[in-house]
Design a protein around this motif. Structure first.
Motif, PDB file in Angstrom:
ATOM      1  N   ASP A  50      13.723  18.902  28.679  1.00  0.00           N
ATOM      2  CA  ASP A  50      13.270  18.491  27.339  1.00  0.00           C
ATOM      3  C   ASP A  50      13.817  19.342  26.200  1.00  0.00           C
ATOM      4  O   ASP A  50      13.071  19.754  25.307  1.00  0.00           O
ATOM      5  CB  ASP A  50      11.727  18.481  27.274  1.00  0.00           C
ATOM      6  CG  ASP A  50      11.124  17.519  28.272  1.00  0.00           C
ATOM      7  OD1 ASP A  50      11.711  16.447  28.466  1.00  0.00           O
ATOM      8  OD2 ASP A  50      10.089  17.855  28.882  1.00  0.00           O
ATOM      9  N   LEU A  51      15.104  19.621  26.218  1.00  0.00           N
ATOM     10  CA  LEU A  51      15.738  20.310  25.096  1.00  0.00           C
ATOM     11  C   LEU A  51      16.685  19.340  24.385  1.00  0.00           C
ATOM     12  O   LEU A  51      17.261  18.460  25.019  1.00  0.00           O
ATOM     13  CB  LEU A  51      16.570  21.510  25.575  1.00  0.00           C
ATOM     14  CG  LEU A  51      15.845  22.636  26.308  1.00  0.00           C
ATOM     15  CD1 LEU A  51      16.833  23.748  26.633  1.00  0.00           C
ATOM     16  CD2 LEU A  51      14.674  23.176  25.514  1.00  0.00           C
ATOM     17  N   ALA A 112      15.763  14.803  15.385  1.00  0.00           N
ATOM     18  CA  ALA A 112      14.941  14.581  16.578  1.00  0.00           C
ATOM     19  C   ALA A 112      14.097  15.806  16.935  1.00  0.00           C
ATOM     20  O   ALA A 112      13.120  15.699  17.674  1.00  0.00           O
ATOM     21  CB  ALA A 112      15.833  14.212  17.767  1.00  0.00           C
ATOM     22  N   SER A 113      14.457  16.969  16.418  1.00  0.00           N
ATOM     23  CA  SER A 113      13.747  18.197  16.806  1.00  0.00           C
ATOM     24  C   SER A 113      12.293  18.161  16.347  1.00  0.00           C
ATOM     25  O   SER A 113      12.008  17.833  15.201  1.00  0.00           O
ATOM     26  CB  SER A 113      14.429  19.427  16.190  1.00  0.00           C
ATOM     27  OG  SER A 113      15.704  19.587  16.745  1.00  0.00           O
ATOM     28  N   ARG A 114      11.381  18.511  17.253  1.00  0.00           N
ATOM     29  CA  ARG A 114       9.955  18.549  16.912  1.00  0.00           C
ATOM     30  C   ARG A 114       9.337  19.921  17.142  1.00  0.00           C
ATOM     31  O   ARG A 114       8.351  20.278  16.507  1.00  0.00           O
ATOM     32  CB  ARG A 114       9.189  17.494  17.741  1.00  0.00           C
ATOM     33  CG  ARG A 114       9.561  16.066  17.424  1.00  0.00           C
ATOM     34  CD  ARG A 114       9.278  15.672  15.983  1.00  0.00           C
ATOM     35  NE  ARG A 114       7.924  16.010  15.570  1.00  0.00           N
ATOM     36  CZ  ARG A 114       6.853  15.276  15.824  1.00  0.00           C
ATOM     37  NH1 ARG A 114       6.979  14.129  16.459  1.00  0.00           N
ATOM     38  NH2 ARG A 114       5.660  15.668  15.423  1.00  0.00           N
ATOM     39  N   SER A 115       9.876  20.683  18.106  1.00  0.00           N
ATOM     40  CA  SER A 115       9.353  22.035  18.319  1.00  0.00           C
ATOM     41  C   SER A 115      10.525  22.968  18.607  1.00  0.00           C
ATOM     42  O   SER A 115      11.632  22.516  18.943  1.00  0.00           O
ATOM     43  CB  SER A 115       8.315  22.066  19.447  1.00  0.00           C
ATOM     44  OG  SER A 115       8.835  21.539  20.645  1.00  0.00           O
ATOM     45  N   ARG A 140       6.533  21.690  22.826  1.00  0.00           N
ATOM     46  CA  ARG A 140       7.253  21.802  24.095  1.00  0.00           C
ATOM     47  C   ARG A 140       7.163  23.221  24.689  1.00  0.00           C
ATOM     48  O   ARG A 140       7.182  23.402  25.901  1.00  0.00           O
ATOM     49  CB  ARG A 140       8.731  21.419  23.854  1.00  0.00           C
ATOM     50  CG  ARG A 140       9.765  21.981  24.830  1.00  0.00           C
ATOM     51  CD  ARG A 140       9.622  21.397  26.217  1.00  0.00           C
ATOM     52  NE  ARG A 140      10.575  21.941  27.151  1.00  0.00           N
ATOM     53  CZ  ARG A 140      10.484  23.124  27.750  1.00  0.00           C
ATOM     54  NH1 ARG A 140       9.453  23.912  27.503  1.00  0.00           N
ATOM     55  NH2 ARG A 140      11.388  23.508  28.613  1.00  0.00           N
ATOM     56  N   PHE A 141       7.093  24.236  23.805  1.00  0.00           N
ATOM     57  CA  PHE A 141       7.181  25.620  24.276  1.00  0.00           C
ATOM     58  C   PHE A 141       5.818  26.293  24.230  1.00  0.00           C
ATOM     59  O   PHE A 141       5.045  26.092  23.291  1.00  0.00           O
ATOM     60  CB  PHE A 141       8.166  26.412  23.406  1.00  0.00           C
ATOM     61  CG  PHE A 141       9.534  25.776  23.328  1.00  0.00           C
ATOM     62  CD1 PHE A 141      10.414  25.859  24.398  1.00  0.00           C
ATOM     63  CD2 PHE A 141       9.928  25.071  22.195  1.00  0.00           C
ATOM     64  CE1 PHE A 141      11.670  25.252  24.332  1.00  0.00           C
ATOM     65  CE2 PHE A 141      11.177  24.473  22.120  1.00  0.00           C
ATOM     66  CZ  PHE A 141      12.054  24.559  23.192  1.00  0.00           C
TER      67      PHE A 141
END
Ligand code: SME
Length: 161
Positions: A50-51, A112-115, A140-141
């Motif tokens: 999920d990166l 698209a980046s969310r975290s 995600r992290f």
């Protein structure tokens, strides 16, 4: 030839231990900054689920400049104190951002980046740059990712000397 084994993230601490061992083996015997940064970014990209971006910014003449990475083309220069990368670099502390839209000054290289997770690279007193990971998945992290990626960053730094 180095062969990357798939890591099972069902047990996250164990997965990071496995990745750390793989990174040590991958970088063994090589000290070149660009080569080791490129291989570290690739190992993380293929190893972590999920990166949408994984790579480096290096400090050059007072600003962060894009280094080796995997993912879409990214912003080239980031001032210290700006965005998640510049803030983590300025504070010399890793920064875990669960929702990038809620982070003031976040720099959206990929919409698209969310975290995001940013680990500063510090050698002695010197700031070398940052390791930056982005995900399209919100939150995600977590702290296990932070500790695991800090360890990967230490292995990368140790490989240079
Ligand atoms: N989002 C980062 C910029 C770098 S890209 O994500 C690759 C930031 O706010 O510093």
């Amino acid at each position: 030839m180095f062969q990357q084994h798939t890591v099972d993230f069902a047990d996250k601490p164990a997965a990071y231990r496995e990745l750390a061992g793989q990174l040590e083996a991958l970088l063994a015997g090589e000290r070149d900054l660009v080569a080791n940064a490129a291989n570290t970014a690739s190992l993380i990209w293929h190893g972590l689920p999920d990166l949408n971006w994984a790579g480096f910014y290096f400090l050059k003449e007072g600003e962060l400049v894009l280094g080796p990475f995997q993912g879409k083309p990214a912003c080239v220069r980031i001032a210290l104190g700006r965005g998640v990368c510049g803030t983590a670099a300025d504070r010399r502390e890793s920064l875990l951002v669960e929702d990038v839209h809620a982070f003031p000054g976040h720099i959206a290289c990929d919409v698209a980046s969310r975290s995001e997770l940013v680990v500063p690279l510090v050698r002695g007193d010197a700031l070398l740059g940052v390791l930056d990971l982005d995900s399209p998945v919100p939150s995600r992290f977590d702290e296990t990712d932070r500790a695991g990626c800090e360890q990967l960053a230490r292995i990368f730094l140790a490989s240079l000397s």
